[in-house]
Design a protein around this motif. Structure first.
Motif, short mmCIF file in Angstrom:
data_model
loop_
_atom_site.label_atom_id
_atom_site.label_comp_id
_atom_site.label_asym_id
_atom_site.label_seq_id
_atom_site.Cartn_x
_atom_site.Cartn_y
_atom_site.Cartn_z
N VAL A 95 41.09 28.05 3.34
CA VAL A 95 41.58 29.18 2.55
C VAL A 95 42.34 28.70 1.32
O VAL A 95 42.18 29.25 0.22
N LEU A 96 43.13 27.65 1.47
CA LEU A 96 43.87 27.12 0.33
C LEU A 96 42.93 26.54 -0.73
O LEU A 96 43.20 26.65 -1.93
N ARG A 97 41.85 25.95 -0.29
CA ARG A 97 40.85 25.44 -1.25
C ARG A 97 40.22 26.58 -2.04
O ARG A 97 39.98 26.46 -3.24
N LEU A 98 39.95 27.68 -1.37
CA LEU A 98 39.41 28.84 -2.07
C LEU A 98 40.45 29.44 -3.01
O LEU A 98 40.16 29.76 -4.17
N LYS A 99 41.67 29.56 -2.52
CA LYS A 99 42.71 30.27 -3.26
C LYS A 99 43.23 29.49 -4.46
O LYS A 99 43.44 30.06 -5.54
N PHE A 100 43.42 28.18 -4.28
CA PHE A 100 44.05 27.39 -5.33
C PHE A 100 43.16 26.28 -5.89
O PHE A 100 43.46 25.73 -6.94
N LEU A 106 33.09 29.04 -1.03
CA LEU A 106 33.57 29.43 0.29
C LEU A 106 33.70 30.94 0.44
O LEU A 106 33.73 31.45 1.56
N ALA A 107 33.80 31.68 -0.66
CA ALA A 107 34.03 33.12 -0.59
C ALA A 107 32.90 33.87 0.12
O ALA A 107 33.17 34.71 0.98
N PRO A 108 31.61 33.61 -0.21
CA PRO A 108 30.55 34.31 0.53
C PRO A 108 30.55 33.99 2.02
O PRO A 108 30.23 34.86 2.84
N TRP A 109 30.90 32.75 2.37
CA TRP A 109 30.98 32.42 3.80
C TRP A 109 32.10 33.21 4.47
O TRP A 109 31.93 33.73 5.57
N CYS A 110 33.26 33.31 3.82
CA CYS A 110 34.35 34.12 4.35
C CYS A 110 33.92 35.57 4.51
O CYS A 110 34.26 36.23 5.50
N ALA A 111 33.18 36.07 3.53
CA ALA A 111 32.69 37.45 3.59
C ALA A 111 31.75 37.64 4.77
O ALA A 111 31.79 38.68 5.45
N GLY A 112 30.89 36.65 5.04
CA GLY A 112 29.98 36.75 6.18
C GLY A 112 30.73 36.78 7.50
O GLY A 112 30.40 37.57 8.40
N ALA A 113 31.74 35.92 7.63
CA ALA A 113 32.55 35.93 8.85
C ALA A 113 33.30 37.24 9.01
O ALA A 113 33.42 37.79 10.11
N LEU A 114 33.77 37.78 7.89
CA LEU A 114 34.51 39.05 7.93
C LEU A 114 33.57 40.20 8.30
O LEU A 114 33.94 41.11 9.06
N ARG A 115 32.35 40.17 7.79
CA ARG A 115 31.38 41.21 8.15
C ARG A 115 31.14 41.24 9.65
O ARG A 115 31.12 42.30 10.28
#
Length: 247
Positions: A95-100, A106-115
């Protein structure tokens, strides 16, 4: 050159860089056809077990579908929360790598996990539209992108729910929540958000899904939900990639 266009070269390079490099799992470093390999995904992003239906803090198996004691004692402005994973090692570094760190792949992968978490959440009603948690103007210029919006874009497509990137505004830059005590965090978020004037009709009477990368104390999401409801939203549900476990 405007600030808007000056941000594009950095953002474009960050997004394209990952596509040009061999794909290795961001967690274990092994070969993978995605940012995170299937083994790590199953181990670290499988939903985190039974959670409070309101704030997504962990509960016991016998409490499935219920709200935690804290939410029963003092109900927040939001109505429900779904989290894909716990904000703990090693996902916290991702998350820190995505954020900062500009790791936008990594964002689409996070979205897939969230879905997957959203569709698996017992009794969770899908919102009518999505709203990313906005950044303050100076922080957006400094970072060059909003990580919540980067997750919300693919999540919108995956769930078939309309995304309104500028539905909520954060006109002032507030101090970073991570540097504040719990009491200071709540005070810090007072009056932090507004609904965009041209979005007032969109908000009224609607069920809004608020998307963010991490939920820690919940004060930011509570303040945004309170603002949306003050302007007429009927229901607000949080959809966050990671939830910080209570200490």
């Amino acid at each position: 050159m405007s600030q808007r266009w000056s941000r594009w070269p950095r953002r474009a390079l960050l997004a394209c860089g990952g596509a040009l490099l061999p794909c290795a799992c961001a967690l274990c470093g092994g070969a993978a056809g995605a940012p995170v390999c299937a083994a790590c995904e199953g181990r670290f992003a499988a939903g985190g077990g039974v959670r409070c239906r309101c704030c997504a803090n962990p509960l016991g198996e016998a409490e499935a579908g219920l709200a935690c004691g804290a939410c029963l004692a003092g109900a927040p402005a939001y109505d429900a929360t779904v989290a894909a994973a716990d904000y703990a090692s090693p996902l916290d570094q991702l998350v820190l790598r995505l954020k900062f760190g500009g790791a936008l792949a990594l964002a689409p992968w996070c979205a897939g996990a969230l879905r997957r978490a959203v569709l698996a959440a017992p009794g969770f009603a899908l919102p009518e539209l999505l709203c990313p948690v906005p950044l303050g103007p100076a922080r957006l210029v400094e970072r060059g992108y909003n990580q919540a919006l980067e997750i919300a874009r693919p999540l919108s497509s995956l769930l078939g729910i309309a995304l309104y990137p500028r539905l909520a505004l954060r006109p002032l830059d507030t101090p970073a929540q991570a540097r504040l005590t719990p009491g200071e965090r709540k005070k810090n978020m007072r009056h932090a958000f507004l609904v965009a004037p041209d979005m007032l009709a969109v908000v009224r009477g609607r069920h809004i899904g608020v998307v963010d990368d991490v939920m820690t104390s919940g004060h930011t999401l509570d303040a945004l939900a309170a603002t949306l409801k003050r302007f007429g939203a009927a229901r607000v549900s949080n959809m966050v990639f990671a939830r910080t476990p209570p200490h």
